[in-house]
Design a protein around this motif. Sequence first.
Motif, mmCIF file in Angstrom:
data_model
loop_
_atom_site.group_PDB
_atom_site.id
_atom_site.type_symbol
_atom_site.label_atom_id
_atom_site.label_comp_id
_atom_site.label_asym_id
_atom_site.label_seq_id
_atom_site.Cartn_x
_atom_site.Cartn_y
_atom_site.Cartn_z
ATOM 1 N N GLU A 120 0.835 -1.196 0.000
ATOM 2 C CA GLU A 120 0.000 0.000 0.000
ATOM 3 C C GLU A 120 0.871 1.247 0.000
ATOM 4 N N LEU A 121 0.481 2.209 -0.818
ATOM 5 C CA LEU A 121 1.204 3.471 -0.927
ATOM 6 C C LEU A 121 0.283 4.627 -0.573
ATOM 7 N N GLN A 122 0.868 5.675 -0.058
ATOM 8 C CA GLN A 122 0.152 6.914 0.173
ATOM 9 C C GLN A 122 0.634 7.951 -0.838
ATOM 10 N N ILE A 123 -0.312 8.610 -1.489
ATOM 11 C CA ILE A 123 0.065 9.674 -2.409
ATOM 12 C C ILE A 123 0.616 10.854 -1.609
ATOM 13 N N PRO A 124 1.733 11.412 -2.018
ATOM 14 C CA PRO A 124 2.265 12.588 -1.308
ATOM 15 C C PRO A 124 1.246 13.721 -1.266
ATOM 16 N N GLU A 125 1.333 14.515 -0.226
ATOM 17 C CA GLU A 125 0.410 15.643 -0.088
ATOM 18 C C GLU A 125 0.507 16.562 -1.294
ATOM 19 N N ARG A 126 1.702 16.662 -1.872
ATOM 20 C CA ARG A 126 1.874 17.487 -3.056
ATOM 21 C C ARG A 126 2.781 16.780 -4.055
ATOM 22 N N LEU A 127 2.233 16.489 -5.242
ATOM 23 C CA LEU A 127 3.043 15.910 -6.308
ATOM 24 C C LEU A 127 3.797 17.011 -7.037
ATOM 25 N N HIS A 128 5.006 16.685 -7.474
ATOM 26 C CA HIS A 128 5.825 17.646 -8.199
ATOM 27 C C HIS A 128 6.171 17.092 -9.578
ATOM 28 N N THR A 129 6.587 17.961 -10.453
ATOM 29 C CA THR A 129 6.957 17.561 -11.807
ATOM 30 C C THR A 129 7.985 16.437 -11.779
ATOM 31 N N ARG A 130 7.703 15.403 -12.574
ATOM 32 C CA ARG A 130 8.562 14.234 -12.750
ATOM 33 C C ARG A 130 8.641 13.329 -11.510
ATOM 34 N N ASP A 131 7.724 13.498 -10.561
ATOM 35 C CA ASP A 131 7.648 12.536 -9.454
ATOM 36 C C ASP A 131 7.320 11.157 -10.001
ATOM 37 N N ILE A 132 7.798 10.110 -9.335
ATOM 38 C CA ILE A 132 7.565 8.735 -9.757
ATOM 39 C C ILE A 132 6.924 7.950 -8.610
ATOM 40 N N LEU A 133 5.797 7.305 -8.892
ATOM 41 C CA LEU A 133 5.181 6.370 -7.954
ATOM 42 C C LEU A 133 5.135 5.020 -8.634
ATOM 43 N N GLU A 134 5.650 4.001 -7.956
ATOM 44 C CA GLU A 134 5.732 2.709 -8.627
ATOM 45 C C GLU A 134 5.528 1.551 -7.658
ATOM 46 N N LEU A 135 5.039 0.444 -8.250
ATOM 47 C CA LEU A 135 4.890 -0.832 -7.564
ATOM 48 C C LEU A 135 4.161 -0.689 -6.238
ATOM 49 N N GLY A 136 2.906 -0.210 -6.327
ATOM 50 C CA GLY A 136 2.104 -0.069 -5.115
ATOM 51 C C GLY A 136 0.623 -0.028 -5.424
ATOM 52 N N ILE A 137 -0.179 -0.089 -4.364
ATOM 53 C CA ILE A 137 -1.627 -0.002 -4.492
ATOM 54 C C ILE A 137 -2.123 1.162 -3.656
ATOM 55 N N VAL A 138 -3.020 1.943 -4.226
ATOM 56 C CA VAL A 138 -3.671 3.050 -3.528
ATOM 57 C C VAL A 138 -5.154 2.747 -3.531
ATOM 58 N N GLN A 139 -5.790 2.744 -2.365
ATOM 59 C CA GLN A 139 -7.198 2.359 -2.340
ATOM 60 C C GLN A 139 -7.974 3.111 -1.255
ATOM 61 N N ASP A 140 -9.286 3.236 -1.540
ATOM 62 C CA ASP A 140 -10.244 3.797 -0.578
ATOM 63 C C ASP A 140 -9.816 5.169 -0.063
ATOM 64 N N GLY A 141 -9.537 6.068 -0.993
ATOM 65 C CA GLY A 141 -9.122 7.398 -0.556
ATOM 66 C C GLY A 141 -9.429 8.463 -1.578
ATOM 67 N N VAL A 142 -8.950 9.661 -1.310
ATOM 68 C CA VAL A 142 -9.163 10.809 -2.185
ATOM 69 C C VAL A 142 -7.813 11.436 -2.514
ATOM 70 N N ILE A 143 -7.592 11.681 -3.797
ATOM 71 C CA ILE A 143 -6.429 12.433 -4.253
ATOM 72 C C ILE A 143 -6.953 13.764 -4.758
ATOM 73 N N GLU A 144 -6.566 14.855 -4.095
ATOM 74 C CA GLU A 144 -7.191 16.134 -4.435
ATOM 75 C C GLU A 144 -6.176 17.270 -4.492
ATOM 76 N N ASP A 145 -6.588 18.291 -5.243
ATOM 77 C CA ASP A 145 -5.812 19.529 -5.358
ATOM 78 C C ASP A 145 -4.364 19.261 -5.749
ATOM 79 N N GLN A 146 -4.205 18.470 -6.803
ATOM 80 C CA GLN A 146 -2.868 18.159 -7.304
ATOM 81 C C GLN A 146 -2.685 18.805 -8.674
#
Length: 216
Positions: free
Chosen positions: A21-47
């Motif tokens: 399980e992964l948590q999305i960072p509070e703030r994504l930045h240009t060229r950020d990489i998220l890999e090999l994980g699962i994100v579930q039952d949540g909200v990704i907002e204001d990115q």
Amino acid sequence: MSNARKRLKIEAPKLPAELSELQIPERLHTRDILELGIVQDGVIEDQEASKVIFDGMRFRNVTFTSVSLRELELTDVIFEKCDLSNADFSGAVIHRAEFHSCKMIGVDLSDATLRNVLFEDCLLDYANLRASTAKHVVYAESSMNRSDFCMSKLAKTEFHRCKLDGAQLGTELKGIDLSDCEFNGLAVKPEDLKGCIISREQAFIFASLFGLVLKD
């Protein structure tokens, strides 16, 4: 394997059997990489960022709110029961991805490049795919009313039992099979229909659109 994929051979996402399980960072930045994980039952907002990379990811029951990830790169990614409505993914590069039972009203995929992508049981009304390039893409049992495909390129793209009422198909449709799709009208030019596969019933719809009178 999905029945839709059996019709057109598209490559499935290549994911490990187990994902952490992964948590999305509070703030994504240009060229950020998220890999090999699962994100579930949540909200990704204001990115808002560009050229973010999701590689080997699974999103399950995730809502994307006020999200602008232009030129997003998706490789080996699965979305299940997610809400991506009005997300801005313009210019995205999507390879080996699946969208299952997702709400994607008004999603912006303009200028996107799609390779080996499956949309199944999705709500894609008002989706913007203008000037996108697709190869080995399947839309199956999805609602795509008033979607926009103008100036897009559809190579080895299939539509199975989709709702396309009012869709803007201002692009070459040679070899595209719409015969089991539902619509009462389309925004399309007569020259773009050359080589398009339609049912006998749909022929009457197009005749009416172009002002033709059919006699028995």
